[in-house]
Design a protein around this motif. Structure first.
Motif, short mmCIF file in Angstrom:
data_model
loop_
_atom_site.label_atom_id
_atom_site.label_comp_id
_atom_site.label_asym_id
_atom_site.label_seq_id
_atom_site.Cartn_x
_atom_site.Cartn_y
_atom_site.Cartn_z
N ALA A 233 -2.32 -3.66 -0.42
CA ALA A 233 -2.18 -2.50 0.46
C ALA A 233 -0.90 -1.72 0.15
O ALA A 233 -0.88 -0.49 0.15
N PHE A 234 0.18 -2.45 -0.10
CA PHE A 234 1.47 -1.82 -0.41
C PHE A 234 1.38 -1.05 -1.72
O PHE A 234 1.82 0.10 -1.82
N ARG A 235 0.78 -1.68 -2.73
CA ARG A 235 0.69 -1.04 -4.06
C ARG A 235 -0.25 0.17 -4.05
O ARG A 235 -0.07 1.10 -4.84
N ALA A 236 -1.23 0.17 -3.13
CA ALA A 236 -2.16 1.29 -3.05
C ALA A 236 -1.59 2.47 -2.28
O ALA A 236 -2.20 3.54 -2.21
N GLY A 237 -0.41 2.29 -1.68
CA GLY A 237 0.25 3.39 -0.99
C GLY A 237 -0.17 3.59 0.46
O GLY A 237 0.07 4.67 1.03
N LEU A 238 -0.79 2.57 1.09
CA LEU A 238 -1.10 2.70 2.51
C LEU A 238 0.19 2.83 3.31
O LEU A 238 1.21 2.24 2.96
N GLN A 239 0.13 3.63 4.37
CA GLN A 239 1.34 3.95 5.13
C GLN A 239 1.18 3.57 6.60
O GLN A 239 0.05 3.57 7.12
N PRO A 240 2.30 3.27 7.27
CA PRO A 240 2.23 3.04 8.72
C PRO A 240 1.62 4.26 9.42
O PRO A 240 1.95 5.40 9.09
N ILE B 15 -7.91 3.19 9.70
CA ILE B 15 -9.04 2.75 8.88
C ILE B 15 -10.31 2.96 9.70
O ILE B 15 -10.51 2.32 10.74
N SER B 16 -11.19 3.87 9.24
CA SER B 16 -12.39 4.21 10.01
C SER B 16 -13.63 3.48 9.52
O SER B 16 -14.58 3.29 10.28
N HIS B 17 -13.65 3.10 8.22
CA HIS B 17 -14.82 2.43 7.66
C HIS B 17 -14.39 1.31 6.72
O HIS B 17 -13.36 1.41 6.04
N LEU B 18 -15.17 0.25 6.69
CA LEU B 18 -14.98 -0.86 5.75
C LEU B 18 -16.25 -0.97 4.92
O LEU B 18 -17.33 -1.23 5.46
N ASP B 19 -16.12 -0.72 3.61
CA ASP B 19 -17.29 -0.70 2.72
C ASP B 19 -18.37 0.23 3.24
O ASP B 19 -19.57 -0.07 3.22
N GLY B 20 -17.93 1.39 3.75
CA GLY B 20 -18.86 2.41 4.22
C GLY B 20 -19.42 2.19 5.61
O GLY B 20 -20.11 3.06 6.14
N LYS B 21 -19.11 1.06 6.23
CA LYS B 21 -19.61 0.77 7.57
C LYS B 21 -18.52 1.07 8.61
O LYS B 21 -17.36 0.69 8.42
N PRO B 22 -18.87 1.76 9.70
CA PRO B 22 -17.85 2.17 10.68
C PRO B 22 -17.17 0.98 11.36
O PRO B 22 -17.80 -0.04 11.65
N LYS C 111 -13.77 -1.42 0.03
CA LYS C 111 -13.46 0.01 0.12
C LYS C 111 -13.06 0.35 1.55
O LYS C 111 -13.81 0.08 2.50
N LEU C 112 -11.88 0.93 1.71
CA LEU C 112 -11.38 1.36 3.01
C LEU C 112 -11.41 2.87 3.09
O LEU C 112 -10.99 3.55 2.14
N THR C 113 -11.94 3.41 4.18
CA THR C 113 -11.88 4.85 4.43
C THR C 113 -10.69 5.11 5.34
O THR C 113 -10.62 4.56 6.44
N ILE C 114 -9.77 5.94 4.85
CA ILE C 114 -8.48 6.16 5.52
C ILE C 114 -8.41 7.55 6.14
O ILE C 114 -8.77 8.55 5.51
N ASP D 191 -11.06 7.57 0.47
CA ASP D 191 -11.38 6.17 0.25
C ASP D 191 -10.36 5.51 -0.66
O ASP D 191 -9.83 6.15 -1.59
N VAL D 192 -10.09 4.24 -0.39
CA VAL D 192 -9.20 3.44 -1.23
C VAL D 192 -9.90 2.12 -1.53
O VAL D 192 -10.38 1.45 -0.61
N ASN D 193 -10.00 1.78 -2.81
CA ASN D 193 -10.57 0.49 -3.21
C ASN D 193 -9.45 -0.52 -3.43
O ASN D 193 -8.54 -0.28 -4.24
N LEU D 194 -9.49 -1.62 -2.70
CA LEU D 194 -8.45 -2.64 -2.80
C LEU D 194 -9.06 -3.96 -3.25
O LEU D 194 -10.15 -4.34 -2.81
#
Length: 464
Positions: free
Chosen positions: A133-140, A144-151, A173-176, A185-188
């Motif tokens: 999460a840190f390396r992908a640049g997620l911020q405080p 997160i609205s969806h996990l793998d496309g599911k709400p 896949k996280l939808t931010i 979307d961010v793939n982690l």
């Protein structure tokens, strides 16, 4: 019919064993007759209820709109039985039991995000350093609205956390949603996440230590932090410590005892009292205060639960620390993990715990010595009240509460209360401390208290 016969056979075996134990006690003839009558009546009730269960089981198995396995039905029935007792008793299947064992060791496969729930979405409180999460640049503040496309909407925080954790090397896949940007979307890729349950830094001449959970590494982390802060600040200049337990959901009882013991020289830390009085256990401090009696302030809030409350209660009752913040969550019950061979385990509430002065904090919480609410600099509003133990369905009552209080506890609670605190197993760092953009008002007041104590001591010494 074969299944119902099997259920009945199991019932006979269980009842025969129970009867054998009961008859080992020597009683008078009239009492024995009364016991037999009561026992026979009880056995009839059990047979009748087991027959009811067998009928429902067979009907669901045969007529439910979609096929369900026997394992699904039995596990759901067991979990329903346990979860109806109180909010903390539950069934852990083999997979969940394994996950729980991994979490208590302080490392697991996941993304490295400290999260909370906000308006039904998962909110990133802070990414953990050197994690996916840190390396992908997620911020405080990211939502997160969806996990793998599911709400996410409709999931509990625990359900969302379980979906984000998983086998190392797998992708999610996280939808931010981020202020000022379109959702993206961010793939982690999940990795080994090591939870550092103790963090520390200096605040001038004061040592600050935050405990995020009570896992197997917590006491060692606390000890390491105290030693390093003493060296960094200097023993002669060090004026005290702040122990931050805010939003710490608890964890292992033995770690709570060890952390309390770190600041105490003697006396009881906590006692646990179960259904049988002879099973009462008391845990006492051993000689040796790691801080040599330096002033101590403990920060708590409504997210401080269970093991955190044991520590705060012990230090408060022994007048070893000043408790600052807001009332804690109020989880004063002890859960025992009972392995079930080949079928995971069950988490069963087996006792209540009491502070050294004999207080049960179940559904009541620890009241701070000095109440300080966290201010929101943006709008000047005080922090929002979240759900507490007393708000949870089937919450155990406090045995010390007066009758009218117990009756009051039965009233329906506010359904708009925020999500549960203290049972999610994730670190929820106070937002003002995590995002670095706003003053941590509660911490500032704790530091002021310790500096005031230091000035007072210096003046007393100069007068003498």
């Amino acid at each position: 019919m074969m299944r119902k016969s099997l259920i009945a056979a199991c019932a006979v075996a269980a009842l025969s064993f129970g009867a054998g134990v009961a008859f080992q006690t020597t009683v008078s003839a009239p009492a024995l007759a009364e016991t037999k009558g009561t026992e026979a009546s009880s056995n009839e009730d059990i047979y009748r209820l087991l027959d009811l269960f067998g009928n429902v089981f067979e009907r669901v198995r045969r007529d439910y709109v979609e096929p369900v396995t026997d394992q699904q039905l039995i596990e759901a029935a067991i979990n329903g039985m346990l979860s109806s007792l109180d909010p903390h008793s539950s069934y852990l299947n083999a997979e969940n039991y394994k996950d729980m064992q991994v979490q208590t060791k302080g490392e697991f496969g996941g993304l490295g995000i400290e999260v909370s729930m906000e308006n039904g979405l998962v909110k990133v409180v802070s990414p953990i350093d050197d994690t996916p999460a840190f390396r992908a640049g997620l911020q405080p503040g990211d939502l997160i609205s969806h996990l793998d496309g599911k709400p996410v909407l409709g999931l509990s925080l625990q359900d969302a956390v379980e979906q984000m954790r998983g086998k190392i090397g797998t992708v999610i896949k996280l939808t931010i949603r981020r202020d000022g940007k379109q959702p993206f979307d961010v793939n982690l890729t999940r990795d080994v996440i090591q939870i550092k349950s103790a963090r520390w830094h200096r605040e001038g001449d004061i040592g600050y230590i935050r405990l995020t959970a009570f896992n197997e590494k917590t006491y060692d982390g606390l000890k390491d932090g105290i030693e390093k802060l003493r060296k960094e600040i200097g023993t002669d200049k060090l004026h005290g410590f702040v122990l931050d337990l805010r939003n710490n959901p608890g964890g292992l009882l033995d770690q709570a005892i060890s952390v309390s013991d770190a600041f105490l020289d003697a006396g009881e830390i906590v006692s646990t009292r179960s259904r049988n009085a002879e099973d009462t256990q008391r845990y006492n401090a051993r000689k040796g205060d790691l801080t040599d009696g330096l002033p101590l302030v403990v920060l708590i809030n409504d997210g401080s639960a269970s093991a955190s409350e044991i520590v705060a209660g012990a230090l408060q009752d022994h007048h070893r620390a000043i408790i600052v913040g807001t009332k804690s969550f109020g989880k004063g019950s002890v859960q025992t993990i009972i392995p079930l061979a080949g079928h995971g385990a069950m988490r069963l509430t087996t006792a209540r715990y009491y502070t050294p002065s004999g207080r049960s904090i179940q559904a009541v919480g620890i009241e701070p010595d000095i109440e300080v609410r966290q201010l929101k600099v943006a709008d000047g509003a005080g922090e929002q009240r979240r759900r507490a133990e007393a708000d949870l369905p089937n919450a155990l009552k406090n045995p010390n509460a007066p009758a009218d209080k117990k009756d009051a506890d039965k009233k329906p609670k506010d359904s708009k209360a925020a999500p549960d605190a203290g049972e999610d197993g994730v670190d929820v760092t106070p937002a003002s401390a995590a995002d670095g953009k706003a003053e941590d008002y509660q911490l500032s007041r704790a530091l002021d208290i310790l500096r005031g104590v230091a000035i007072f001591r210096e003046r007393q010494t100069s007068v003498q």
